[in-house]
Design a protein around this motif. Sequence first.
Motif, PDB file in Angstrom:
ATOM      1  N   ASN A 150      34.654  27.475   8.726  1.00 23.23           N
ATOM      2  CA  ASN A 150      35.607  27.947   7.717  1.00 23.23           C
ATOM      3  C   ASN A 150      34.951  28.997   6.840  1.00 23.23           C
ATOM      4  OD1 ASN A 150      34.368  26.564   5.276  1.00 23.23           O
ATOM      5  ND2 ASN A 150      34.806  24.775   6.552  1.00 23.23           N
ATOM      6  N   SER A 151      35.787  29.764   6.186  1.00 25.64           N
ATOM      7  CA  SER A 151      35.356  30.794   5.244  1.00 25.64           C
ATOM      8  C   SER A 151      36.149  30.618   3.954  1.00 25.64           C
ATOM      9  CB  SER A 151      35.603  32.195   5.816  1.00 25.64           C
ATOM     10  OG  SER A 151      34.849  32.394   6.996  1.00 25.64           O
ATOM     11  N   ARG A 152      35.474  30.775   2.834  1.00 24.58           N
ATOM     12  CA  ARG A 152      36.131  30.582   1.541  1.00 24.58           C
ATOM     13  C   ARG A 152      35.725  31.692   0.578  1.00 24.58           C
ATOM     14  NH1 ARG A 152      37.845  25.126   1.417  1.00 24.58           N
ATOM     15  NH2 ARG A 152      36.772  23.790   2.933  1.00 24.58           N
ATOM     16  N   ASN A 153      36.675  32.075  -0.237  1.00 29.11           N
ATOM     17  CA  ASN A 153      36.426  33.007  -1.329  1.00 29.11           C
ATOM     18  C   ASN A 153      36.177  32.176  -2.587  1.00 29.11           C
ATOM     19  OD1 ASN A 153      36.414  34.908  -3.376  1.00 29.11           O
ATOM     20  ND2 ASN A 153      38.047  36.155  -2.447  1.00 29.11           N
ATOM     21  N   LEU A 154      34.968  32.229  -3.111  1.00 31.25           N
ATOM     22  CA  LEU A 154      34.595  31.406  -4.256  1.00 31.25           C
ATOM     23  C   LEU A 154      34.993  32.008  -5.598  1.00 31.25           C
ATOM     24  CD1 LEU A 154      31.014  30.281  -3.125  1.00 31.25           C
ATOM     25  CD2 LEU A 154      33.210  29.125  -2.748  1.00 31.25           C
ATOM     26  N   MET A 155      35.515  33.218  -5.578  1.00 29.42           N
ATOM     27  CA  MET A 155      35.893  33.861  -6.842  1.00 29.42           C
ATOM     28  C   MET A 155      37.001  33.085  -7.553  1.00 29.42           C
ATOM     29  SD  MET A 155      33.914  36.341  -7.487  1.00 29.42           S
ATOM     30  CE  MET A 155      34.822  37.078  -8.852  1.00 29.42           C
ATOM     31  N   SER A 156      37.836  32.393  -6.777  1.00 32.75           N
ATOM     32  CA  SER A 156      38.896  31.598  -7.415  1.00 32.75           C
ATOM     33  C   SER A 156      38.300  30.471  -8.260  1.00 32.75           C
ATOM     34  CB  SER A 156      39.829  31.029  -6.350  1.00 32.75           C
ATOM     35  OG  SER A 156      39.115  30.213  -5.437  1.00 32.75           O
ATOM     36  N   LEU A 157      37.173  29.893  -7.802  1.00 36.63           N
ATOM     37  CA  LEU A 157      36.509  28.857  -8.581  1.00 36.63           C
ATOM     38  C   LEU A 157      35.950  29.429  -9.882  1.00 36.63           C
ATOM     39  CD1 LEU A 157      34.469  26.832  -5.909  1.00 36.63           C
ATOM     40  CD2 LEU A 157      36.683  26.262  -6.926  1.00 36.63           C
ATOM     41  N   VAL A 158      35.365  30.610  -9.780  1.00 28.73           N
ATOM     42  CA  VAL A 158      34.782  31.251 -10.965  1.00 28.73           C
ATOM     43  C   VAL A 158      35.868  31.572 -11.988  1.00 28.73           C
ATOM     44  CG1 VAL A 158      33.449  33.231 -11.792  1.00 28.73           C
ATOM     45  CG2 VAL A 158      32.898  32.191  -9.594  1.00 28.73           C
ATOM     46  N   GLN A 159      36.974  32.105 -11.498  1.00 30.44           N
ATOM     47  CA  GLN A 159      38.067  32.454 -12.406  1.00 30.44           C
ATOM     48  C   GLN A 159      38.673  31.218 -13.060  1.00 30.44           C
ATOM     49  OE1 GLN A 159      40.518  34.586  -9.662  1.00 30.44           O
ATOM     50  NE2 GLN A 159      39.166  36.393  -9.615  1.00 30.44           N
ATOM     51  N   ALA A 160      38.777  30.133 -12.286  1.00 32.07           N
ATOM     52  CA  ALA A 160      39.345  28.898 -12.831  1.00 32.07           C
ATOM     53  C   ALA A 160      38.411  28.254 -13.855  1.00 32.07           C
ATOM     54  CB  ALA A 160      39.632  27.916 -11.699  1.00 32.07           C
ATOM     55  N   ALA A 161      37.101  28.519 -13.746  1.00 33.88           N
ATOM     56  CA  ALA A 161      36.143  27.935 -14.681  1.00 33.88           C
ATOM     57  C   ALA A 161      36.270  28.521 -16.082  1.00 33.88           C
ATOM     58  CB  ALA A 161      34.719  28.145 -14.164  1.00 33.88           C
ATOM     59  N   LYS A 162      36.840  29.751 -16.209  1.00 35.46           N
ATOM     60  CA  LYS A 162      37.048  30.405 -17.503  1.00 35.46           C
ATOM     61  C   LYS A 162      35.760  30.420 -18.346  1.00 35.46           C
ATOM     62  CE  LYS A 162      41.944  29.072 -17.629  1.00 35.46           C
ATOM     63  NZ  LYS A 162      43.022  28.375 -18.381  1.00 35.46           N
ATOM     64  N   LEU A 163      34.725  30.966 -17.724  1.00 31.04           N
ATOM     65  CA  LEU A 163      33.410  30.980 -18.371  1.00 31.04           C
ATOM     66  C   LEU A 163      33.383  31.800 -19.650  1.00 31.04           C
ATOM     67  CD1 LEU A 163      31.205  31.423 -15.168  1.00 31.04           C
ATOM     68  CD2 LEU A 163      31.720  29.301 -16.391  1.00 31.04           C
ATOM     69  N   ASP A 164      34.247  32.807 -19.765  1.00 32.61           N
ATOM     70  CA  ASP A 164      34.233  33.683 -20.940  1.00 32.61           C
ATOM     71  C   ASP A 164      35.187  33.222 -22.034  1.00 32.61           C
ATOM     72  OD1 ASP A 164      32.390  35.566 -19.875  1.00 32.61           O
ATOM     73  OD2 ASP A 164      33.994  36.309 -18.581  1.00 32.61           O
TER      74      ASP A 164
END
Length: 521
Positions: A473-487
């Motif tokens: 499988n292949s996954r785009n991890l950017m969705s996790l980063v965006q959901a984390a709302k680090l900023d």
Amino acid sequence: MTLISSLAGATGVAPLSTPVTVIRAGQTIAPVATSPDATASSRSSVVMLGQGVSTAAGSVYDETGTVPDALAVAMSKSVDARTRINPFAEVGAAVLNRLRTDGANHTQWMPSTRIAASASAAADAGPLSEADLRADNAVSLRIDTASGVKVQVTLQSGKEGMSVQIDVAEGELNEDERRAIAALSGAFQDALDGLAEVPPRWSLTKLANGSSPLLSSISLRETRLVDGAEQTVDFQADAKQKSLTVSSVMGVVKVDVDLTQPVALGSAQQQSAAVAKYLQQFDRAQRRGSGDEALMSTFKDVFSSMHGSYGAAQVPAADTTTRRLPAVDAHRSLLSGLADFSASIEQVRNAINPAKPKEIDGFSFQASQSSQVSGKAGWDLAVSQTQQSTLTASYHRSFSPDVQLALTDDEKTQNYLYFQIHDTTSSKTDVAYQEGVLATATLNEARTQSTQVSKYIKGKLLDQSFMPSSESNSRNLMSLVQAAKLDETENDPMMPRDQAEEILRRKYLDLAHQAADLRLG
């Protein structure tokens, strides 16, 4: 008691090319004459503590003054308490502390009072000497300084007594170097104490973590008898790597750690979680491949110890993801958080079926991680991290778990199942920044498994099945980063700094857990 063959007959003391003085307990002698141009580094002393010496014995002197009582007392205690599990209790710390005041070569011998008493009872027997020692436990510690001086400390213990030797070569230790080595006395003793425990406590990494910049590398080798069989432990460490290998009658366990990519390290909490997940993977491999439980336990303990702390390589940024520019370290949570490594467990292979010697019972498992780093942190950093594992195993089983398998040449015993297993997993995480902002983060994984089962009745192949499987499988991890709302906390200037940092720390750890859960293992 069976003795270690490689140690039997060893004296434990290499011939010294420099003048030496032999001192016995309670005997005071004049210094050995040396040439006027002799240097301090050529000085050596040999101390032979007399038969029946106790901890209350008087001082022992050599040509430079009083021999440190701590080493003599520690050796005497350990020899007199030979029945204890730890043969070098307090001796390791004492011998390194000796270097605090004396950087010369030194040899010290302590005979067993019980063996000495037996020997002296014989009319023609002389006092025990180091030549009589038949070591069943030997430890060698080597320390190289940044200036090029090499120090080797050798400890040997047997029923005849104990010997300690310090060899200094290729130069002379200066005061700062002697202090730096002596500062490792606690870590050295803890390593010896840990090795003597049952099961062993692998605390050797403290030797590397606590070393001074004045010391370039450290290695330790222990050889001992365990249940009548030889076991060796090899540990090596410097600023760039550390390695630990344990060899026994059951097999070989080895873990190498690469410390050259600190930019990929995660927080201590993330590393702990990553290690725990690997240990679960190791357990699954052991069960699937029918590996030896004791050897796998050693493998897990060694792996945990080697990733317990990275010393100076554990950069502060790994635990300060709470900076006011949080997105700069987002990649750390998407990677494993661990230093790169190579780990393997190789179980001794056995041919348990005399009728079919080519059918081997064996268990082999390897796991590794490697990271490729380019660009500049905080601007265009790019990290590509690959994790891989391989399991190869084969074993015999009876048709019923209630029936013990006992294979012989008699065809009546040749009723069994023979399993052959081969599994692989791989994952690759790629992260990249553009102008200081995380731009891409992807995860690509693949796993294959194969199981072949051969069924034999009276030695004849009745059935054979092959069960392969694979997934990717292949996954785009950017969705996790965006959901984390680090900023998000940056938008609330009224929030106290410590509160904002704690919220951000939790967000990073949650992101790390989510990314780890996506990986195959």
